[in-house]
Design a protein around this motif. Structure first.
Motif, short mmCIF file in Angstrom:
data_model
loop_
_atom_site.label_atom_id
_atom_site.label_comp_id
_atom_site.label_asym_id
_atom_site.label_seq_id
_atom_site.Cartn_x
_atom_site.Cartn_y
_atom_site.Cartn_z
N LYS A 70 0.81 -1.21 0.00
CA LYS A 70 0.00 0.00 0.00
C LYS A 70 0.85 1.26 0.00
O LYS A 70 1.91 1.34 0.63
CB LYS A 70 -0.95 0.01 1.20
N SER A 121 -3.09 -1.44 -2.77
CA SER A 121 -3.91 -0.22 -2.81
C SER A 121 -3.05 1.04 -2.77
O SER A 121 -2.05 1.11 -2.05
CB SER A 121 -4.88 -0.20 -1.63
N SER A 124 -6.71 -1.71 -5.98
CA SER A 124 -7.54 -0.51 -6.07
C SER A 124 -6.69 0.76 -5.99
O SER A 124 -5.62 0.78 -5.38
CB SER A 124 -8.59 -0.49 -4.96
N ASN A 125 -7.20 1.81 -6.64
CA ASN A 125 -6.66 3.17 -6.50
C ASN A 125 -5.16 3.26 -6.81
O ASN A 125 -4.42 3.94 -6.11
CB ASN A 125 -6.94 3.70 -5.08
N CYS A 126 -4.74 2.58 -7.87
CA CYS A 126 -3.33 2.57 -8.24
C CYS A 126 -3.11 3.32 -9.56
O CYS A 126 -4.01 3.39 -10.40
CB CYS A 126 -2.83 1.14 -8.40
#
Length: 480
Positions: free
Chosen positions: A170, A193, A220-222
């Motif tokens: 992350k 993430s 997600s959100n990369c």
């Protein structure tokens, strides 16, 4: 009010107590220099080995650059790279000796490795830098030359975890890889993430995230830029004991790739199933979404929804011909690859291709120099493909010649000339095109053609397809 303040204080005390109980292992306390010149691998490994005994955090502090050769991560630790700190791969090829693919040494080595580990996290806003350009040959117009090698390709993969469980990656900045960046093999329960993954767009084979025989993964959100595939799902033969790749979700990611931004295959000797890509943006890619089956494995039950895809042509160094969406099923070419002996079942000199079925595209907006391409070696290999509210705009934006489809690596012709249509279907069955449209830009070469073109298609259902042929005075909207 006093009761609320009292409860808040209890929570705060609990957080502070938990934090103080967490053991922190600063790599500088184990001898790491952080001068960007000394190889700190031994010191980093000492910190990791000490941390795994108690659990805790291996701390990489700012504002230092820690040059390092290979090291192994362990269970029950968090590798925290502080903002302003950097782990930098040693550019000396000789220090990389462990193959990323076991007995197959022809596709790179391991830099940061981990095997059979659990409860491992990489976090922090610092940088993990693969020093990729140091391993390249001369720079060309749109790529770097790959240095020749005989048996072992010394280029290091950045992170390779085999047999991991409860893996978290992350917020980190990771990239500049000479080969694949994040390779997760046989991993279960993975969350990736908020990472920024930037590779040099001229470095071939520099995949972003490769999920290999892995399960229950959430990305997600990369933000990802890659000189090859940005996110790729596969089942490599070297790790066949780990079984299927399944239960994968990818949401809210932005990607740019010189080959295929999102790819399923081409290595697939098992099953890839139950996959969802949603709310993603693909920019300036040679190919947007690709399902590229070349082995006996099956691809099924995959959904792509709410996406913007922008592509254009690059040279033949990169796989793809600007297809925004691409689904193919062909047997793999034999004997023309440096690691061909690892591509087929043991003892076989040629392979076969498995099915691709139950694939769904919904609310996709495409802009590129080519149209959607679905093709197989026979019409029993691809079935039940649905396009719903998929809009395609085709315009010629580069000087690179089009009117070609790229089927590499396959046992038949790799490059196939053909007209560029909005939807091009060849030897498939049970295709639905519903509420879709095709538009043509101002630059229309003579090979631009139909809204839908189909050959040897069993059961093509078209409902409310909008648009006209590129040259309506001499072409039909639909050609069958």
């Amino acid at each position: 009010m006093k009761r609320k303040i009292f409860i808040s204080c209890i929570f705060l005390i609990a957080i502070i107590t938990a934090s103080s109980a967490q053991k922190i292992y600063n790599i500088k306390n184990f001898g790491a220099k952080g001068d960007g010149k000394t190889d700190d691998a031994v010191a980093i490994q000492k910190a990791i080995d000490a941390c795994t005994k108690t659990g805790g955090t291996v701390f990489v502090p700012a504002p230092y650059t820690f040059l390092t050769g290979p090291f192994n991560v362990r269970s029950n630790i968090e590798l925290f790279v502080e903002g302003g700190a950097r782990l930098l791969a040693n550019p000396d090829e000789k220090v990389y000796t462990k193959s990323a693919f076991r007995q197959n040494p022809g596709e790179g080595m391991i830099w940061i490795g981990g095997e059979n580990i659990s409860n491992f996290t990489i976090s922090g806003t610092g940088e993990i830098n693969g020093n990729g350009i140091s391993f390249m040959g001369a720079e060309l117009e749109d790529s770097y030359i790959l240095k020749p090698f005989s048996i072992k390709d010394p280029r290091p993969h950045v992170l390779t975890i085999v047999g991991g469980n409860n893996i978290r990656i992350k917020d980190i900045h990771i990239g500049n890889s000479a080969y694949w960046t994040v390779h997760l093999v046989g991993c279960n329960d993975v969350v990736i993430s908020g990472i920024t993954l930037l590779n040099n767009l001229k470095v071939r084979n520099s995949d972003g995230i490769d999920l290999d025989h892995s399960k229950n993964v959430r990305i997600s959100n990369c933000y990802i830029e890659s000189g090859d595939d940005c996110i790729c799902l596969k089942n490599r033969r070297e790790y066949e004991e780990f079984g299927r790749c399944e239960n994968i979700t990818v949401t809210n990611c932005t990607m740019t790739g010189r080959s295929c931004a999102i790819k399923i295959g081409s290595e697939n000797m098992d099953t890839i199933r139950q996959v969802l890509f949603n709310n993603c943006i693909i920019k300036k890619s040679n190919r947007g979404v690709g399902i590229q089956n070349r082995d006996e494995g099956v691809v099924s039950d995959v959904v792509f929804s709410n996406m913007i895809i922008e592509g254009h042509l690059f040279t033949d160094v990169w796989w793809g011909k600007a297809e925004p969406i691409y689904i193919t099923a062909y047997r793999r070419a034999s004997g023309n690859n440096k690691d061909a002996n690892w591509r087929f079942p043991k003892g076989a000199t040629e392979g076969r291709v498995g099915e691709v079925k139950n694939i769904y595209f919904s609310n996709i907006k495409c802009t590129s120099e080519n149209g959607i391409y679905v093709s197989a070696e026979s019409n029993d290999k691809i079935s039940n493909v649905f396009f719903d509210n998929v809009d395609v705009k085709i315009d010629k934006t580069t000087a690179i010649t089009g009117g070609v489809y790229d089927r590499r690596p396959c046992a038949v012709e790799g490059f196939v000339k053909g007209s560029t249509s909005g939807f091009y279907f060849d030897a498939v069955k049970s295709i639905t095109v519903r509420n879709c449209s095709v538009q043509w830009g101002n630059n229309k070469p003579g090979y631009f053609a139909h809204v839908i073109e189909s050959k040897n298609v069993d059961s093509l259902k078209i409902v409310n397809a909008e648009g006209q042929a590129a040259f309506p005075e001499k072409m039909d909207i639909i050609k069958q």
